[in-house]
Write an enzyme that holds these catalytic residues in place. Structure first.
Site, PDB file in Angstrom:
ATOM      1  N   GLY A  10      36.988  28.994  43.212  1.00 10.76           N
ATOM      2  CA  GLY A  10      36.816  28.599  41.855  1.00 10.76           C
ATOM      3  C   GLY A  10      37.885  28.052  41.002  1.00 10.76           C
ATOM      4  O   GLY A  10      39.128  27.935  41.653  1.00 10.76           O
ATOM      5  N   PHE A  11      37.720  27.834  39.827  1.00 12.93           N
ATOM      6  CA  PHE A  11      38.592  27.445  39.036  1.00 12.93           C
ATOM      7  C   PHE A  11      40.036  28.321  38.999  1.00 12.93           C
ATOM      8  O   PHE A  11      41.114  27.854  39.341  1.00 12.93           O
ATOM      9  CB  PHE A  11      38.271  27.106  37.435  1.00 12.93           C
ATOM     10  CG  PHE A  11      39.348  27.201  36.390  1.00 12.93           C
ATOM     11  CD1 PHE A  11      40.372  26.406  36.115  1.00 12.93           C
ATOM     12  CD2 PHE A  11      38.968  27.827  35.331  1.00 12.93           C
ATOM     13  CE1 PHE A  11      40.884  26.249  35.241  1.00 12.93           C
ATOM     14  CE2 PHE A  11      39.702  27.925  34.232  1.00 12.93           C
ATOM     15  CZ  PHE A  11      40.839  27.079  34.430  1.00 12.93           C
ATOM     16  N   ASP A  31      34.361  32.762  49.411  1.00 12.03           N
ATOM     17  CA  ASP A  31      33.573  32.014  48.411  1.00 12.03           C
ATOM     18  C   ASP A  31      32.267  31.479  48.919  1.00 12.03           C
ATOM     19  O   ASP A  31      32.033  30.834  50.002  1.00 12.03           O
ATOM     20  CB  ASP A  31      34.678  30.874  47.824  1.00 12.03           C
ATOM     21  CG  ASP A  31      34.277  30.325  46.326  1.00 12.03           C
ATOM     22  OD1 ASP A  31      34.932  30.616  45.472  1.00 12.03           O
ATOM     23  OD2 ASP A  31      33.080  29.973  46.286  1.00 12.03           O
ATOM     24  N   GLY A  36      32.125  27.285  42.974  1.00 11.07           N
ATOM     25  CA  GLY A  36      33.582  26.863  43.452  1.00 11.07           C
ATOM     26  C   GLY A  36      33.178  25.713  44.356  1.00 11.07           C
ATOM     27  O   GLY A  36      32.079  25.344  44.711  1.00 11.07           O
ATOM     28  N   LEU A  76      37.624  38.054  42.301  1.00  8.35           N
ATOM     29  CA  LEU A  76      37.172  36.937  41.134  1.00  8.35           C
ATOM     30  C   LEU A  76      35.929  36.541  41.260  1.00  8.35           C
ATOM     31  O   LEU A  76      35.543  35.921  40.186  1.00  8.35           O
ATOM     32  CB  LEU A  76      38.413  35.914  41.098  1.00  8.35           C
ATOM     33  CG  LEU A  76      39.718  36.015  40.240  1.00  8.35           C
ATOM     34  CD1 LEU A  76      40.466  37.099  41.015  1.00  8.35           C
ATOM     35  CD2 LEU A  76      40.406  34.759  40.149  1.00  8.35           C
ATOM     36  N   TYR A 149      25.759  39.368  31.478  1.00  9.79           N
ATOM     37  CA  TYR A 149      26.934  39.098  32.000  1.00  9.79           C
ATOM     38  C   TYR A 149      27.760  40.091  31.645  1.00  9.79           C
ATOM     39  O   TYR A 149      28.697  40.819  32.505  1.00  9.79           O
ATOM     40  CB  TYR A 149      27.527  37.754  31.436  1.00  9.79           C
ATOM     41  CG  TYR A 149      28.748  37.452  32.043  1.00  9.79           C
ATOM     42  CD1 TYR A 149      29.181  37.394  33.329  1.00  9.79           C
ATOM     43  CD2 TYR A 149      29.849  37.154  31.159  1.00  9.79           C
ATOM     44  CE1 TYR A 149      30.045  36.789  33.979  1.00  9.79           C
ATOM     45  CE2 TYR A 149      30.802  36.386  31.869  1.00  9.79           C
ATOM     46  CZ  TYR A 149      31.334  36.592  33.201  1.00  9.79           C
ATOM     47  OH  TYR A 149      32.607  36.374  33.604  1.00  9.79           O
ATOM     48  N   LYS A 153      29.543  42.998  34.426  1.00  7.55           N
ATOM     49  CA  LYS A 153      31.226  43.402  34.109  1.00  7.55           C
ATOM     50  C   LYS A 153      31.558  44.670  33.900  1.00  7.55           C
ATOM     51  O   LYS A 153      32.230  45.200  34.347  1.00  7.55           O
ATOM     52  CB  LYS A 153      31.771  42.071  33.501  1.00  7.55           C
ATOM     53  CG  LYS A 153      31.826  40.713  33.823  1.00  7.55           C
ATOM     54  CD  LYS A 153      32.698  40.715  35.347  1.00  7.55           C
ATOM     55  CE  LYS A 153      32.866  39.160  35.804  1.00  7.55           C
ATOM     56  NZ  LYS A 153      33.910  38.944  36.859  1.00  7.55           N
TER      57      LYS A 153
END
Ligand code: UDP
Length: 355
Positions: A10-11, A31, A36, A76, A149, A153
């Site tokens: 991913g980023f 991943d 991603g 992540l 979301y 988290k």
């Protein structure tokens, strides 16, 4: 050292992987390539010090095997982006909760140090100035998909603190505020790559609402440096740290700067929030981090500002356009296999600021 980076294609994960490799470590990236992209790892894979495993963080047997071989883990992997969360609320929630459960328990069982990447979305609509780690959470009702979301988290954070406190697991939590830079995609709603792509294409920049809402944009290079500093600091175990830049930028001003820095003739178009995200969408107004805890413990300060971030995203998006054109010219269709300077453009400023 050998690290497991979930979400490493991913980023932010791919920049973190680059930084770990640059300091001489080896990395396994796990991943599922849902958001991603393997192209993000072009540079990392070319070093021979990165192994890529396509798979899910919900696959307990796989995660257990990979954690058992690692000296540390960065978790992540996550469904991210307001647009994606709103569009695929159920799948995103399940994926984020199960992934946290599996990865954190595996790390705790093997006593592997773990950094969990949480989010400023945790604070919800609390817009009372700079938010510190113990600021209140102010969420809308659960039937509004945006808040699922934050709920997922928050589950991850509570799990991390539970495993730390009750079982002595060496887990640290980072709450990432708006992070931007090369390799971020606008496909899931993130604003800067969306504006840059629109400006380069000469289409209208879609500013939601009246554009007076503000965000603080951190360059991914600074974010990765903060994550690594915390990973290397024992006192961070069992604690949570905000990571983000302190300068507030109204979204309409961001759009103006993108137009200026690209030299585009594009215009700004105001789009109502309901039109952008559906009925009943709740926007935040502002979200600004208090990063005192991070700075006091590690000395971290942002080195880059939003002008650098805009420059780097422009360079990356321009290289991505060339890459796509070269790919089609060479292969007859988009295969992702063309040689290009995309990887180089995507690395701007990452290595020089990461130590
Ligand atoms: N935004 C916008 N136009 C877009 C995409 C986003 O005006 O095409 C706005 C969005 O409504 C929000 C801000 O930019 O007010 C930041 O959005 P992003 O999704 O990047 O981050 P987040 O809302 O999670 O802070």
């Amino acid at each position: 050292m050998h690290h497991l980076v979930t979400g490493g294609a991913g980023f932010i994960g791919s920049h973190l992987t680059d930084a770990l490799v640059a300091r001489g470590d080896t990395v396994t990236v796990l991943d599922d390539l849902s958001t991603g992209r393997i192209n993000n790892l072009q540079l990392a894979l070319s070093t021979g010090n990165v192994e890529f495993v396509e798979g899910s963080t919900s696959d307990a047997a796989l995660v257990n095997d990979l954690i058992a071989r690692a000296d540390s883990c960065f978790h992540l992997a996550s469904a991210v982006g307001v647009q994606l969360i709103v569009d695929e609320a159920y799948d995103s929630l399940i994926k984020n909760v199960r992934g946290c459960d599996v990865v954190m328990h595996a790390a705790a069982n093997h006593d592997v140090p773990l950094v969990f990447s949480s989010t400023s979305e945790i604070y919800g609509k609390n817009s009372e100035g700079a938010l510190a780690e113990d600021s209140d959470r102010l969420l809308g009702p659960p039937q509004r998909s945006r808040w699922s979301y934050a709920t997922a988290k928050a589950f991850g954070e509570s799990l991390a603190f539970g495993l730390c406190n009750d079982r002595g697991a060496p887990i640290k939590v980072v709450r990432l505020f708006n992070t931007t830079g090369p390799r971020q995609t606008g496909a899931y709603g993130m604003v800067l790559p969306t504006f840059v792509r629109q400006a380069l294409d000469g289409s209208n920049l879609t500013v939601h609402g009246n554009g007076v809402q503000t965000r603080c944009f951190a360059h991914v290079s600074d974010t990765v440096r903060a994550i690594l500093l915390l990973a290397d600091t024992d006192e961070a175990v069992g604690e949570v740290f905000n990571v983000g830049a302190g300068i507030e930028m109204p979204i309409i001003e961001l759009a103006r700067r993108v137009i200026e820095q690209t030299g585009s003739d594009a215009k700004i178009e105001l789009v109502p929030f309901d039109e952008a995200y559906g009925d009943g969408f709740e926007e935040l107004g502002r979200r600004k981090p208090d990063t005192t805890a991070l700075t006091e413990l590690t000395g971290w300060q942002p080195a880059l500002n939003v002008t650098h971030a805009i420059e780097d995203v422009i360079a990356y998006e321009q290289a991505a356009t060339e890459f796509a054109a070269a790919d089609v010219a060479l292969n007859g269709s988009a295969t992702g296999n063309a040689e290009s300077n995309l990887a180089i453009a995507s690395r701007f400023r990452t290595t020089e600021h990461t130590s």
